[in-house]
Design an enzyme around this catalytic site. Structure first.
Site, PDB file in Angstrom:
ATOM      1  N   ASN A 193      -7.132  -2.769  14.777  1.00 45.96           N
ATOM      2  CA  ASN A 193      -8.527  -2.988  14.362  1.00 45.96           C
ATOM      3  C   ASN A 193      -8.650  -4.159  13.386  1.00 45.96           C
ATOM      4  OD1 ASN A 193      -7.464  -1.994  11.996  1.00 45.96           O
ATOM      5  ND2 ASN A 193      -8.866  -0.279  11.788  1.00 45.96           N
ATOM      6  N   HIS A 252      -6.883  -4.550  10.552  1.00 49.36           N
ATOM      7  CA  HIS A 252      -6.620  -4.324   9.127  1.00 49.36           C
ATOM      8  C   HIS A 252      -5.352  -5.050   8.681  1.00 49.36           C
ATOM      9  CE1 HIS A 252      -4.248  -0.342   9.921  1.00 49.36           C
ATOM     10  NE2 HIS A 252      -3.410  -1.332   9.790  1.00 49.36           N
ATOM     11  N   GLU A 288      -9.427  -1.833   5.644  1.00 49.85           N
ATOM     12  CA  GLU A 288     -10.017  -1.484   6.926  1.00 49.85           C
ATOM     13  C   GLU A 288     -11.284  -2.314   7.202  1.00 49.85           C
ATOM     14  OE1 GLU A 288      -8.326   0.170   8.871  1.00 49.85           O
ATOM     15  OE2 GLU A 288      -7.695   2.134   8.180  1.00 49.85           O
ATOM     16  N   ASP A 315       0.821  -1.219   0.000  1.00 47.92           N
ATOM     17  CA  ASP A 315       0.000   0.000   0.000  1.00 47.92           C
ATOM     18  C   ASP A 315       0.853   1.266   0.000  1.00 47.92           C
ATOM     19  OD1 ASP A 315       1.005  -0.323   2.561  1.00 47.92           O
ATOM     20  OD2 ASP A 315      -0.915  -0.783   3.476  1.00 47.92           O
TER      21      ASP A 315
HETATM   22  P1  PGA Z   1       2.674  -1.327  12.639  1.00 51.42           P
HETATM   23  O1  PGA Z   1       1.458  -1.368  11.628  1.00 51.42           O
HETATM   24  O2  PGA Z   1       3.657  -2.333  12.121  1.00 51.42           O
HETATM   25  O3  PGA Z   1       3.194   0.065  12.540  1.00 51.42           O
HETATM   26  O4  PGA Z   1       2.146  -1.683  13.980  1.00 51.42           O
HETATM   27  C1  PGA Z   1       0.922  -2.568  11.213  1.00 51.42           C
HETATM   28  C2  PGA Z   1      -0.268  -2.275  10.376  1.00 51.42           C
HETATM   29  O5  PGA Z   1      -0.942  -1.257  10.639  1.00 51.42           O
HETATM   30  O6  PGA Z   1      -0.547  -3.058   9.457  1.00 51.42           O
END
Ligand code: PGA
Length: 271
Positions: A160, A162, A167, A91
């Protein structure tokens, strides 16, 4: 009393049984973030040794930072070559220039690509500042088709649930698309941005359908903030409100998590 405790044991045993039946995900435990990163780097290196032109699906965020550093170390100190490896990222934010320190282009070059011998033409990251974003989604899906299959997809997980920037509420059938980031995701990512900056509202992300086409998926989870999500991923039902639960459809998913990220799961399930 005895009847209740026998009944209780039966109910608990039945629940474990049901989970085991449904859940094919493998869990690898790591003591801490360092060990998690070492294991993730080792899994990646072993794949590249076996298949020098492997296709790696790559993730950004805080979690894979040390993994990438260790890959760079393998290259520098042990002369591991990434020359023929192909990469495809999950992404990118919409609207950030590629040289913005919080863009995922910047992140990937800064943490990994600038320090290994991968060929530039083998690197793929969605362009969040493309003039025509609908066309960019199509272009990215075409790249995914050409590279298919991704041999190893690295994933993080949002608190959450994702994966990529898919999302809660995202249909599992999605290919590459433009997504609106949830308030909790923008809040979680504020830590990477300067005080006067705002986290972009939109992103372009590989969809869940494309993630699920990968041969092998390695989901990394580190720290207490991921403990509820890991528990839900392992024990919960498939539910579009919890995007990572789509991984239950896949038959080669490994969750690599450290003790803190496993804390909530371990309260209810022996692993
Ligand atoms: P993080 O993010 O590695 O910064 O915890 C993971 C994500 O949001 O997929």
């Amino acid at each position: 009393m005895v009847v209740f405790s026998i009944l209780g044991t039966f109910i608990v045993a039945k629940r474990y049984y049901a989970v085991k039946e449904r859940n094919k995900m493998k869990i690898i435990k790591a003591s801490d973030y360092e060990q998690l990163s070492e294991k993730a780097a080792k899994i990646t290196i072993e794949l590249v040794k076996e298949k020098p032109d492997a296709v790696l699906g790559l993730a950004t965020g805080g979690t894979p930072v040390l993994t990438y550093k260790l890959l760079v170390d393998y290259h520098r100190k042990l002369h591991m070559s990434f020359r023929d490896v192909k990469t495809i990222n999950l992404d990118e934010y919409i609207g950030l220039p590629e040289d913005h320190p919080q863009s995922y282009h910047y992140f990937m070059y800064n943490k990994l690509f600038n320090h290994i011998d991968i060929r530039p033409e083998n690197i793929h990251i969605p362009r969040g500042n493309a003039r025509n974003l609908a066309e960019e989604c199509i272009r990215y899906d075409e790249i995914l088709e050409i590279l298919h299959p991704i041999d190893l997809q690295l994933l993080g997980i949002g608190s959450n649930g994702h994966i990529g920037f898919n999302e809660p509420g995202t249909p599992f059938s999605k290919k590459t698309y433009i997504t609106k980031l949830s308030t909790s995701t923008r809040k979680a990512n504020e830590r990477f941005f300067q005080e006067e900056e705002t986290v972009p509202e939109y992103a372009i992300t590989m969809g869940i359908a494309s993630i699920l086409k990968s041969k092998k998926i390695l989901l990394l989870a580190s720290g207490k903030s991921k403990a509820e999500a890991v528990k839900q991923l392992v024990l919960g039902e498939m539910d579009e409100q919890f995007p990572a639960s789509a991984l239950k459809q896949h038959d080669n998913v490994t969750i690599l998590a450290d003790n803190q990220a496993l804390e909530e799961l371990q309260k209810v399930k022996r692993i």
